[in-house]
Scaffold this motif. Structure first.
Motif, PDB file in Angstrom:
ATOM      1  N   ASP A 168       0.828  -1.205   0.000  1.00  0.00           N
ATOM      2  CA  ASP A 168       0.000   0.000   0.000  1.00  0.00           C
ATOM      3  C   ASP A 168       0.862   1.254   0.000  1.00  0.00           C
ATOM      4  O   ASP A 168       2.093   1.194   0.011  1.00  0.00           O
ATOM      5  CB  ASP A 168      -0.981  -0.015   1.174  1.00  0.00           C
ATOM      6  N   SER A 169       0.207   2.411  -0.022  1.00  0.00           N
ATOM      7  CA  SER A 169       0.919   3.680  -0.108  1.00  0.00           C
ATOM      8  C   SER A 169       1.792   3.922   1.117  1.00  0.00           C
ATOM      9  O   SER A 169       2.854   4.527   1.013  1.00  0.00           O
ATOM     10  CB  SER A 169      -0.062   4.832  -0.297  1.00  0.00           C
ATOM     11  N   LYS A 170       1.378   3.425   2.282  1.00  0.00           N
ATOM     12  CA  LYS A 170       2.195   3.601   3.482  1.00  0.00           C
ATOM     13  C   LYS A 170       3.525   2.862   3.347  1.00  0.00           C
ATOM     14  O   LYS A 170       4.582   3.403   3.670  1.00  0.00           O
ATOM     15  CB  LYS A 170       1.444   3.095   4.718  1.00  0.00           C
TER      16      LYS A 170
ATOM     17  N   ILE B 140       5.036   1.671   0.498  1.00  0.00           N
ATOM     18  CA  ILE B 140       5.841   2.166  -0.619  1.00  0.00           C
ATOM     19  C   ILE B 140       6.378   3.561  -0.327  1.00  0.00           C
ATOM     20  O   ILE B 140       7.561   3.851  -0.520  1.00  0.00           O
ATOM     21  CB  ILE B 140       5.026   2.139  -1.924  1.00  0.00           C
ATOM     22  N   GLY B 141       5.516   4.437   0.162  1.00  0.00           N
ATOM     23  CA  GLY B 141       5.951   5.801   0.482  1.00  0.00           C
ATOM     24  C   GLY B 141       6.972   5.835   1.598  1.00  0.00           C
ATOM     25  O   GLY B 141       7.971   6.556   1.531  1.00  0.00           O
TER      26      GLY B 141
ATOM     27  N   ARG C 297       3.493  12.545  10.061  1.00  0.00           N
ATOM     28  CA  ARG C 297       2.745  11.451   9.439  1.00  0.00           C
ATOM     29  C   ARG C 297       1.374  11.269  10.096  1.00  0.00           C
ATOM     30  O   ARG C 297       0.414  10.892   9.458  1.00  0.00           O
ATOM     31  CB  ARG C 297       3.581  10.166   9.520  1.00  0.00           C
TER      32      ARG C 297
ATOM     33  N   VAL D 148      -2.596  10.586   3.664  1.00  0.00           N
ATOM     34  CA  VAL D 148      -1.773   9.697   2.848  1.00  0.00           C
ATOM     35  C   VAL D 148      -2.549   9.369   1.575  1.00  0.00           C
ATOM     36  O   VAL D 148      -3.710   8.994   1.635  1.00  0.00           O
ATOM     37  CB  VAL D 148      -1.443   8.399   3.622  1.00  0.00           C
ATOM     38  N   ALA D 149      -1.874   9.516   0.431  1.00  0.00           N
ATOM     39  CA  ALA D 149      -2.515   9.181  -0.839  1.00  0.00           C
ATOM     40  C   ALA D 149      -2.706   7.673  -0.924  1.00  0.00           C
ATOM     41  O   ALA D 149      -1.891   6.901  -0.447  1.00  0.00           O
ATOM     42  CB  ALA D 149      -1.628   9.659  -2.000  1.00  0.00           C
ATOM     43  N   LYS D 150      -3.784   7.265  -1.520  1.00  0.00           N
ATOM     44  CA  LYS D 150      -4.089   5.840  -1.671  1.00  0.00           C
ATOM     45  C   LYS D 150      -3.595   5.349  -3.030  1.00  0.00           C
ATOM     46  O   LYS D 150      -3.900   5.924  -4.058  1.00  0.00           O
ATOM     47  CB  LYS D 150      -5.592   5.578  -1.564  1.00  0.00           C
ATOM     48  N   LEU D 151      -2.795   4.272  -3.021  1.00  0.00           N
ATOM     49  CA  LEU D 151      -2.364   3.629  -4.241  1.00  0.00           C
ATOM     50  C   LEU D 151      -3.200   2.379  -4.436  1.00  0.00           C
ATOM     51  O   LEU D 151      -3.731   1.818  -3.481  1.00  0.00           O
ATOM     52  CB  LEU D 151      -0.877   3.246  -4.135  1.00  0.00           C
TER      53      LEU D 151
ATOM     54  N   ARG E  24      -4.234  -1.344  -4.512  1.00  0.00           N
ATOM     55  CA  ARG E  24      -3.748  -2.476  -3.742  1.00  0.00           C
ATOM     56  C   ARG E  24      -3.354  -3.605  -4.679  1.00  0.00           C
ATOM     57  O   ARG E  24      -4.083  -3.936  -5.601  1.00  0.00           O
ATOM     58  CB  ARG E  24      -4.796  -2.971  -2.766  1.00  0.00           C
ATOM     59  N   THR E  25      -2.175  -4.182  -4.405  1.00  0.00           N
ATOM     60  CA  THR E  25      -1.741  -5.359  -5.142  1.00  0.00           C
ATOM     61  C   THR E  25      -1.224  -6.368  -4.137  1.00  0.00           C
ATOM     62  O   THR E  25      -0.539  -6.021  -3.197  1.00  0.00           O
ATOM     63  CB  THR E  25      -0.624  -5.024  -6.154  1.00  0.00           C
TER      64      THR E  25
END
Length: 143
Positions: free
Chosen positions: A81-83, A85-86, A130, A135-138, A140-141
């Motif tokens: 998720d974005s957390k 990866i970011g 934080r 937080v932007a949402k990417l 999900r994979t």
């Protein structure tokens, strides 16, 4: 007893960081300088840590429970998720810019360098920021 083992673990880690020279940001930054003053010592430190971790996990997983605590606390999520990866990207960028990761900066406080204290203040500020920034949402994979 739990706190004594935590202290001993931290002392062993800090001693390893000091002996390996990883408290010196120039050594870390030189690892990333492939076209200039490249220094492969960070790769050897990481390789040594991987070997110790590999052996340690093999020994620990033979136990039913940790020595101090009711159960092993292992992440179960496989979501990228974005957390994740970011946070990984910010960690790498900060490490590449400053030459410190938080784990090496804490023992480096003993050097008395103001840059180390500034780095750790920035890390702590990032923890608090934080909590208040969205937080932007990417997408999900699963991996």
């Amino acid at each position: 007893m739990k706190h004594i083992y935590a202290l001993l673990t931290g002392l062993i880690f800090g001693t390893g960081i000091a002996i390996s020279g990883m408290m010196d940001p120039a050594k870390v930054l030189n690892f990333f300088d492939l076209a200039g003053t490249w220094d492969p010592s960070l790769a050897f430190v990481m390789g040594g840590a991987l070997v110790v971790t590999f052996i340690g996990y093999r020994l620990v997983w033979r136990r039913d429970a940790p020595l101090f605590g009711g159960r092993f606390q292992v992440p179960t999520s496989t979501v990228l998720d974005s957390k994740l990866i970011g946070g990984s990207a910010l960690f790498g960028i900060g490490w590449g810019i400053a030459g410190f990761c938080p784990g090496a900066a804490i023992p480096a406080l003993g050097t008395g360098r103001w840059e180390v204290a500034l780095f750790l203040v920035a890390v702590i500020a990032g923890f608090f920021l934080r909590r208040v920034l969205p937080v932007a949402k990417l997408p999900r994979t699963a991996s």
